[in-house]
Write an enzyme that holds these catalytic residues in place. Structure first.
Site, PDB file in Angstrom:
ATOM      1  N   GLY A  10       0.657  -1.330  -0.015  1.00  0.00           N
ATOM      2  CA  GLY A  10      -0.031  -0.150   0.102  1.00  0.00           C
ATOM      3  C   GLY A  10       1.396   1.377   0.115  1.00  0.00           C
ATOM      4  N   SER A  11       1.230   2.230  -0.932  1.00  0.00           N
ATOM      5  CA  SER A  11       1.765   3.092  -1.499  1.00  0.00           C
ATOM      6  C   SER A  11       0.754   4.744  -1.196  1.00  0.00           C
ATOM      7  CB  SER A  11       2.588   2.975  -2.344  1.00  0.00           C
ATOM      8  OG  SER A  11       3.205   2.071  -2.223  1.00  0.00           O
ATOM      9  N   GLN A  13      -1.325   7.215   1.146  1.00  0.00           N
ATOM     10  CA  GLN A  13      -1.281   8.497   1.845  1.00  0.00           C
ATOM     11  C   GLN A  13      -0.170   7.524   3.607  1.00  0.00           C
ATOM     12  OE1 GLN A  13      -1.703  11.496   1.027  1.00  0.00           O
ATOM     13  NE2 GLN A  13      -3.433  12.316   1.629  1.00  0.00           N
ATOM     14  N   GLY A  15       1.865   5.162   3.440  1.00  0.00           N
ATOM     15  CA  GLY A  15       2.253   4.330   2.868  1.00  0.00           C
ATOM     16  C   GLY A  15       2.933   4.949   2.524  1.00  0.00           C
ATOM     17  N   ASP A  34       1.877  -1.853  -4.851  1.00  0.00           N
ATOM     18  CA  ASP A  34       0.411  -0.921  -4.530  1.00  0.00           C
ATOM     19  C   ASP A  34      -0.090  -1.745  -6.213  1.00  0.00           C
ATOM     20  OD1 ASP A  34      -0.625   1.314  -3.443  1.00  0.00           O
ATOM     21  OD2 ASP A  34      -2.131   0.782  -5.008  1.00  0.00           O
ATOM     22  N   HIS A 176      -9.456  -0.844  17.753  1.00  0.00           N
ATOM     23  CA  HIS A 176      -9.894   0.501  17.221  1.00  0.00           C
ATOM     24  C   HIS A 176     -11.248   0.975  16.576  1.00  0.00           C
ATOM     25  CE1 HIS A 176      -7.918   4.025  15.090  1.00  0.00           C
ATOM     26  NE2 HIS A 176      -7.669   3.415  14.407  1.00  0.00           N
TER      27      HIS A 176
HETATM   28  N1  LIG Z   1      -4.650   1.318  12.539  1.00  0.00           N
HETATM   29  C1  LIG Z   1      -4.883   2.530  12.160  1.00  0.00           C
HETATM   30  O1  LIG Z   1      -4.558   3.311  13.706  1.00  0.00           O
HETATM   31  C2  LIG Z   1      -5.198   3.207  10.918  1.00  0.00           C
HETATM   32  C3  LIG Z   1      -4.574   4.676  10.875  1.00  0.00           C
HETATM   33  C4  LIG Z   1      -4.791   5.696   9.803  1.00  0.00           C
HETATM   34  C5  LIG Z   1      -5.546   4.815   8.630  1.00  0.00           C
HETATM   35  N2  LIG Z   1      -5.584   3.965   9.060  1.00  0.00           N
HETATM   36  C6  LIG Z   1      -6.460   3.122   7.690  1.00  0.00           C
HETATM   37  O2  LIG Z   1      -5.467   2.277   6.676  1.00  0.00           O
HETATM   38  C7  LIG Z   1      -5.571   2.474   5.728  1.00  0.00           C
HETATM   39  C8  LIG Z   1      -4.508   3.159   4.295  1.00  0.00           C
HETATM   40  O3  LIG Z   1      -4.713   4.410   5.021  1.00  0.00           O
HETATM   41  P1  LIG Z   1      -4.358   5.185   3.631  1.00  0.00           P
HETATM   42  O4  LIG Z   1      -4.307   7.141   4.285  1.00  0.00           O
HETATM   43  O5  LIG Z   1      -2.756   5.123   3.315  1.00  0.00           O
HETATM   44  O6  LIG Z   1      -4.981   5.044   2.356  1.00  0.00           O
HETATM   45  P2  LIG Z   1      -4.678   5.884   0.836  1.00  0.00           P
HETATM   46  O7  LIG Z   1      -5.996   4.910  -0.009  1.00  0.00           O
HETATM   47  O8  LIG Z   1      -3.971   6.783   0.675  1.00  0.00           O
HETATM   48  O9  LIG Z   1      -3.729   4.527  -0.027  1.00  0.00           O
HETATM   49  C9  LIG Z   1      -4.222   3.125  -0.100  1.00  0.00           C
HETATM   50  C10 LIG Z   1      -3.605   2.485  -0.883  1.00  0.00           C
HETATM   51  O10 LIG Z   1      -4.132   0.964  -0.678  1.00  0.00           O
HETATM   52  C11 LIG Z   1      -3.972   0.897  -2.288  1.00  0.00           C
HETATM   53  N3  LIG Z   1      -4.386  -0.745  -2.355  1.00  0.00           N
HETATM   54  C12 LIG Z   1      -5.707  -0.269  -2.705  1.00  0.00           C
HETATM   55  N4  LIG Z   1      -5.855  -2.307  -2.656  1.00  0.00           N
HETATM   56  C13 LIG Z   1      -5.114  -2.685  -3.235  1.00  0.00           C
HETATM   57  C14 LIG Z   1      -4.220  -4.248  -3.188  1.00  0.00           C
HETATM   58  N5  LIG Z   1      -5.787  -5.063  -2.828  1.00  0.00           N
HETATM   59  N6  LIG Z   1      -2.873  -4.242  -3.443  1.00  0.00           N
HETATM   60  C15 LIG Z   1      -2.829  -3.505  -3.349  1.00  0.00           C
HETATM   61  N7  LIG Z   1      -2.352  -1.977  -2.682  1.00  0.00           N
HETATM   62  C16 LIG Z   1      -4.307  -1.365  -2.623  1.00  0.00           C
HETATM   63  C17 LIG Z   1      -4.353   2.230  -2.829  1.00  0.00           C
HETATM   64  O11 LIG Z   1      -3.924   1.776  -4.038  1.00  0.00           O
HETATM   65  C18 LIG Z   1      -3.782   2.815  -2.013  1.00  0.00           C
HETATM   66  O12 LIG Z   1      -2.674   3.747  -3.149  1.00  0.00           O
HETATM   67  C19 LIG Z   1      -6.683   2.467   5.110  1.00  0.00           C
HETATM   68  O13 LIG Z   1      -7.934   0.924   5.234  1.00  0.00           O
HETATM   69  C20 LIG Z   1      -6.841   3.720   6.610  1.00  0.00           C
HETATM   70  O14 LIG Z   1      -8.804   3.599   7.303  1.00  0.00           O
HETATM   71  C21 LIG Z   1      -5.565   3.067   9.874  1.00  0.00           C
HETATM   72  O1  LIG Z   2     -10.150   7.099  12.166  1.00  0.00           O
HETATM   73  C1  LIG Z   2     -10.083   6.680  10.738  1.00  0.00           C
HETATM   74  O2  LIG Z   2     -10.645   6.105   9.529  1.00  0.00           O
HETATM   75  C2  LIG Z   2      -8.372   6.488  10.442  1.00  0.00           C
HETATM   76  C3  LIG Z   2      -8.253   5.588  11.318  1.00  0.00           C
HETATM   77  O3  LIG Z   2      -8.258   4.738  12.746  1.00  0.00           O
HETATM   78  C4  LIG Z   2      -7.315   6.807  12.368  1.00  0.00           C
HETATM   79  O4  LIG Z   2      -7.911   6.402  13.946  1.00  0.00           O
HETATM   80  O5  LIG Z   2      -7.102   7.830  12.164  1.00  0.00           O
END
Ligand SMILES: NC(=O)c1ccc[n+]([C@@H]2O[C@H](COP(=O)([O-])OP(=O)(O)OC[C@H]3O[C@@H](n4cnc5c(N)ncnc54)[C@H](O)[C@@H]3O)[C@@H](O)[C@H]2O)c1
Ligand SMILES: O=C(O)C[C@H](O)C(=O)O
EC number: 1.1.1.37
Length: 322
Positions: A10-11, A13, A15, A34, A176
């Site tokens: 995943g690349s 935001q 990544g 990605d 979470h």
């Molecule tokens: N655990 C936490 O505390 C936390 C915090 C923030 C975000 N998140 C989660 O992290 C995830 C990513 O967030 P982000 O802001 O980087 O999103 P983003 O949309 O900027 O990046 C996600 C990337 O995943 C890629 N992708 C989608 N399907 C794919 C696949 N099958 N194989 C490979 N790559 C694939 C997309 O092309 C995209 O570049 C989200 O699910 C978000 O809810 C979790």
């Molecule tokens: O809130 C979200 O959807 C992203 C992440 O889980 C966060 O806590 O920032």
């Protein structure tokens, strides 16, 4: 000594931010993967071109094929979709579950010895699915959320008391989601627990309750501001703390979504608890005695995660056979 290989699956935001931080901290060489063609390659090249300015040595590559993960020492998974305003993290379950199945298969084939940190939401259910799909040992697969939620709590507390963030410790346990459990009793300023600080007149119980609430809604607050995605700077920094503890065998005690097999009275589930992360992965689950309201809140949160895991089992029953 050869540098460690860190694969970012995943690349987007998070990544991209992870890749930049890994270089700045000289944690290793980076492979960005990605499904979007050109995105991992473009970001890898852009960050590599910043290395002479910032003076770090790291090799960056971008890829659209899982072979690129070959022999990675750490995999950090952000593949999937983030939520938008009005959505809950749980609304992402079915779409991101499919992604975890693909990613798990890729890790199983090319990086079976890696330490895997899952970030994709809904976190506790996705890390459960990723472990099942990859078949890696439970202690080598963890979820990042507790470090982030605890960091938010620490930041809000430091702001309230007008003290350095360095002197504030905090733990947020449980799933979470909206039911996460900021542990007031175990959160401190310079070792002084928050209930004592209320007695000392540093803040009121009502203000503390507001801060706990803001922590619980920390993700949604940012989603509502950004409108097009979710938080990424603090989530990336949090996952880097976990990766660094593993790579440098620091044995930090970090709230993480860890596999529980009886600890906290929970079985066959990933839930946020404090763990020791060292070169063997999750080396110890720290079992705090939870009583009264904290126990009730934790159990409620576990129940919410259980509901999501049950939904995963229904959508992808074959995961159970792995
Ligand atoms: N655990 C936490 O505390 C936390 C915090 C923030 C975000 N998140 C989660 O992290 C995830 C990513 O967030 P982000 O802001 O980087 O999103 P983003 O949309 O900027 O990046 C996600 C990337 O995943 C890629 N992708 C989608 N399907 C794919 C696949 N099958 N194989 C490979 N790559 C694939 C997309 O092309 C995209 O570049 C989200 O699910 C978000 O809810 C979790
Ligand atoms: O809130 C979200 O959807 C992203 C992440 O889980 C966060 O806590 O920032």
């Amino acid at each position: 000594m050869a540098r460690d290989k860190i694969a970012l699956i995943g690349s987007g935001q998070i990544g991209g931010t992870l890749a930049h931080l890994i270089g700045l901290k000289e944690l290793g060489d980076v492979v960005m993967f990605d499904i979007a063609e050109g995105v991992p390659q473009g970001k890898a090249l852009d960050i590599a071109q910043s290395s002479p300015v910032d003076g770090f040595d790291a090799h960056y590559t971008g890829a659209n094929s899982y072979e690129a993960l070959d022999n990675a020492k750490v995999c950090i998974v952000t593949a999937g979709v983030p939520r938008k305003p009005g959505m809950s993290r749980d609304d992402l379950l079915s779409i991101n579950l499919k992604v975890m199945e693909q990613v798990g298969a890729g890790i199983k084939k090319y990086a079976p010895d890696a330490f895997v940190i899952c970030i994709t939401n809904p976190l506790d259910a996705m890390v459960w699915a990723l472990q099942k799909a990859s078949g890696l040992p439970h202690k080598k697969v963890v979820g990042m959320a507790g470090v982030l939620d605890s960091s938010r709590f620490r930041y809000f507390l430091a702001d309230e008391f007008n003290v350095s963030v360095e002197d504030v410790t905090a733990f947020v346990l449980g799933g979470h989601g909206d039911t996460m459990v900021p542990l007031v009793k175990y959160s401190t300023v310079a070792g002084i627990p928050l209930p004592d600080l209320v007695k000392m007149g540093w803040t009121s119980q009502a203000r503390l309750d507001e801060i706990v609430d803001r922590t619980r809604n920390g993700g949604a607050e940012i989603v509502n501001l950004l409108k097009t995605g979710s938080a990424f700077y603090a989530p990336a920094a949090s996952a880097i703390a976990m990766a660094e503890s593993y790579l440098r065998d620091k044995k930090r005690v970090l709230a993480s979504a860890a596999y529980l097999n009886g600890e906290y009275g929970v079985k066959d589930m990933y839930v946020g608890v404090p763990v020791v992360i060292g070169s063997k992965g999750v080396e110890r689950v720290v079992e705090i005695e939870l009583v009264g309201k904290d126990r009730e809140a934790f159990d409620k949160s576990v129940g919410a995660v259980q509901g999501l895991v049950d939904a995963c089992k229904k959508i992808a029953p074959d995961l159970l056979g792995r």
